[in-house]
Design a protein around this motif. Structure first.
Motif, short mmCIF file in Angstrom:
data_model
loop_
_atom_site.label_atom_id
_atom_site.label_comp_id
_atom_site.label_asym_id
_atom_site.label_seq_id
_atom_site.Cartn_x
_atom_site.Cartn_y
_atom_site.Cartn_z
N PRO A 24 0.81 -1.12 0.01
CA PRO A 24 -0.16 0.12 -0.09
C PRO A 24 0.67 1.06 0.12
O PRO A 24 1.94 1.27 0.31
CB PRO A 24 -0.75 -0.19 1.46
CG PRO A 24 -0.07 -0.85 2.12
CD PRO A 24 0.64 -1.92 1.43
N ASP A 25 0.29 2.40 -0.28
CA ASP A 25 0.95 3.63 -0.03
C ASP A 25 1.37 3.88 1.23
O ASP A 25 0.57 4.65 1.78
CB ASP A 25 0.02 4.88 -0.95
CG ASP A 25 0.63 6.12 -1.21
OD1 ASP A 25 2.02 6.01 -0.81
OD2 ASP A 25 0.02 6.96 -1.55
N ILE A 26 2.78 3.73 1.79
CA ILE A 26 2.96 3.69 2.95
C ILE A 26 3.87 4.91 3.11
O ILE A 26 4.19 5.52 4.41
CB ILE A 26 3.67 2.51 3.36
CG1 ILE A 26 4.83 2.39 2.61
CG2 ILE A 26 2.72 1.55 3.42
CD1 ILE A 26 5.85 1.20 3.21
N LEU A 27 4.33 5.65 2.29
CA LEU A 27 5.40 6.44 2.37
C LEU A 27 4.97 7.86 2.87
O LEU A 27 5.78 8.52 3.84
CB LEU A 27 5.99 7.05 0.76
CG LEU A 27 7.17 7.92 0.98
CD1 LEU A 27 8.41 7.30 1.59
CD2 LEU A 27 7.53 8.30 -0.39
N GLU A 28 3.82 8.56 2.80
CA GLU A 28 3.42 9.63 3.12
C GLU A 28 3.13 9.56 4.85
O GLU A 28 3.46 10.22 5.48
CB GLU A 28 2.08 10.17 2.63
CG GLU A 28 1.88 11.37 3.17
CD GLU A 28 0.44 12.07 2.36
OE1 GLU A 28 -0.13 13.14 2.59
OE2 GLU A 28 0.42 11.61 1.06
N PRO A 29 2.44 8.38 5.36
CA PRO A 29 2.42 8.42 6.73
C PRO A 29 3.62 8.28 7.40
O PRO A 29 3.79 8.65 8.54
CB PRO A 29 1.39 7.04 6.91
CG PRO A 29 1.33 6.48 5.79
CD PRO A 29 1.78 7.32 4.57
N ILE A 30 4.51 7.50 6.87
CA ILE A 30 5.91 6.87 7.44
C ILE A 30 6.47 8.38 7.50
O ILE A 30 7.22 8.65 8.62
CB ILE A 30 6.64 6.01 6.56
CG1 ILE A 30 5.96 4.51 6.93
CG2 ILE A 30 7.96 6.03 6.82
CD1 ILE A 30 6.49 3.55 6.16
N ALA A 31 6.48 9.24 6.61
CA ALA A 31 7.33 10.37 6.45
C ALA A 31 6.95 11.27 7.46
O ALA A 31 7.60 12.13 8.07
CB ALA A 31 7.21 11.12 5.13
N HIS A 32 5.53 11.44 7.66
CA HIS A 32 5.10 12.20 8.57
C HIS A 32 5.45 11.63 10.27
O HIS A 32 5.89 12.62 10.80
CB HIS A 32 3.59 12.21 8.87
CG HIS A 32 2.82 12.87 9.69
ND1 HIS A 32 2.75 14.38 9.60
CD2 HIS A 32 2.18 12.71 10.89
CE1 HIS A 32 2.11 14.73 10.66
NE2 HIS A 32 1.67 13.60 11.44
N LYS A 33 5.42 10.44 10.38
CA LYS A 33 5.93 10.02 11.76
C LYS A 33 7.21 10.23 11.86
O LYS A 33 7.73 10.47 12.93
CB LYS A 33 5.69 8.57 11.74
CG LYS A 33 4.21 8.15 11.90
CD LYS A 33 4.04 6.76 11.95
CE LYS A 33 2.44 6.39 12.19
NZ LYS A 33 2.38 5.10 12.22
N ILE A 34 8.07 10.10 10.88
CA ILE A 34 9.63 10.35 11.16
C ILE A 34 10.16 11.82 11.19
O ILE A 34 10.64 11.98 12.31
CB ILE A 34 10.39 9.58 9.85
CG1 ILE A 34 10.30 8.21 9.64
CG2 ILE A 34 11.95 10.33 9.87
CD1 ILE A 34 10.93 7.67 8.46
N LEU A 35 9.34 12.74 10.56
CA LEU A 35 9.59 13.92 10.65
C LEU A 35 9.09 14.36 12.11
O LEU A 35 9.72 15.30 12.49
CB LEU A 35 8.91 14.62 9.86
CG LEU A 35 9.35 16.26 9.17
CD1 LEU A 35 10.77 16.22 8.79
CD2 LEU A 35 8.36 16.74 8.40
N LEU A 36 8.22 13.91 12.59
CA LEU A 36 7.68 14.12 14.08
C LEU A 36 8.75 13.68 15.05
O LEU A 36 9.14 14.42 16.00
CB LEU A 36 6.26 13.82 14.19
CG LEU A 36 5.02 14.24 13.79
CD1 LEU A 36 3.70 13.53 14.08
CD2 LEU A 36 5.04 15.65 14.02
N VAL A 37 9.31 12.53 14.83
CA VAL A 37 10.12 11.99 15.84
C VAL A 37 11.56 12.77 15.73
O VAL A 37 12.00 12.99 16.92
CB VAL A 37 10.49 10.46 15.66
CG1 VAL A 37 11.51 10.02 16.45
CG2 VAL A 37 9.16 9.60 15.74
N LEU A 38 11.81 13.20 14.64
CA LEU A 38 13.34 13.72 14.54
C LEU A 38 13.50 15.14 14.54
O LEU A 38 14.42 15.64 14.98
CB LEU A 38 14.12 13.15 13.23
CG LEU A 38 14.40 12.02 13.16
CD1 LEU A 38 14.83 11.40 12.00
CD2 LEU A 38 15.53 11.26 14.44
N GLY A 39 12.16 15.81 14.46
CA GLY A 39 12.07 17.26 14.60
C GLY A 39 13.01 18.13 14.12
O GLY A 39 13.23 18.05 12.62
#
Length: 246
Positions: A24-39
């Protein structure tokens, strides 16, 4: 020998098609989570997101570069062909991430995925046919590898796939944290991460085919052309189906 080439090509094409359809199209939700974690460590975040993109099978990652890679005489050639394709993607992404807002509304209002799939599919078929028609004998010569200009053009066309909207969204999200003068780094780091991931996958598959199938260079090169042709037909069908069902 021809039967072996066809079997290898069909196996590669079928495996890649299944990978594209099943993930499935996983890139956008993963990108959002990674960006939130690493800030504040956004360069590292973008780089990791790029790696995830490179590992995710779609119309502009390793499913394409594998076909080009196995046409090469050795692993060095496989890396060069992958770098030519991924380099074209990176150039487009770095350039367009600098434009951000001007293009964002266009990509949000129109679903370009089916169109991109068809364009990429047609490009793949065209490149494959050129390789098949004029490369029967020349490709065995070390000085006549597949035309990297064609791979570069294919990479430029593939750069406008659906994941490009992810780069634009990342650029918008980071625009309040960084200077507009360095927004190009978003597309650049994303592309480099994807580039590295694709290179690793291509090398593993190339090495596995050489050892596992025990096929010589000519067989793998011909199988690579055929798999590119088959995948091009698949991408066109996928684009048409997406436009009809979307």
């Amino acid at each position: 020998m021809r039967g072996k080439e066809l079997i290898i090509a069909l196996s590669i094409s079928l495996g890649i098609a299944v990978a594209i359809l099943s993930l499935p199209d996983i890139l956008e939700p993963i990108a959002h989570k990674i960006l939130l974690v690493l800030g504040i460590y956004w360069p590292l975040a973008i780089f990791i997101i790029g790696i995830v993109h490179g590992l995710k099978p779609d119309e502009h990652t390793w499913p394409i570069t594998v076909s080009y890679g196995i046409m090469q005489r050795n692993m060095k050639g496989a890396i060069v062909s992958t770098s030519v394709f991924a380099g074209a993607l990176t150039l487009v992404w770095a350039s367009l991430s600098a434009l951000t807002g001007q293009l964002l509304s266009f990509f949000q209002n129109y679903n370009l995925d089916p169109i991109v799939d068809v364009i990429v599919g047609l490009t793949m078929i065209g490149v494959a046919l050129i390789f098949i028609i004029k490369g029967k004998d020349k490709i065995v010569d070390k000085d006549n590898n597949p035309d990297y200009k064609l791979i570069w053009i294919h990479g430029l066309a593939a750069a406008f796939g659906g994941d490009f909207i992810v780069i634009l969204l990342l650029t918008i999200a980071l625009s309040t944290l960084i200077s507009v003068n360095i927004t190009f780094l978003i597309g650049l780091l994303f592309g480099i991460g994807s580039w590295i991931a694709q290179s690793i996958v291509v090398l593993l598959i190339y090495k596995g085919l050489v050892k596992g199938v025990k096929a010589n260079f000519q067989i793998l090169a011909k199988a690579g052309r055929l798999s590119l042709l088959f995948l091009g037909i698949f991408m066109i069908g996928l684009g048409i189906l997406s436009s009809l069902t979307g």
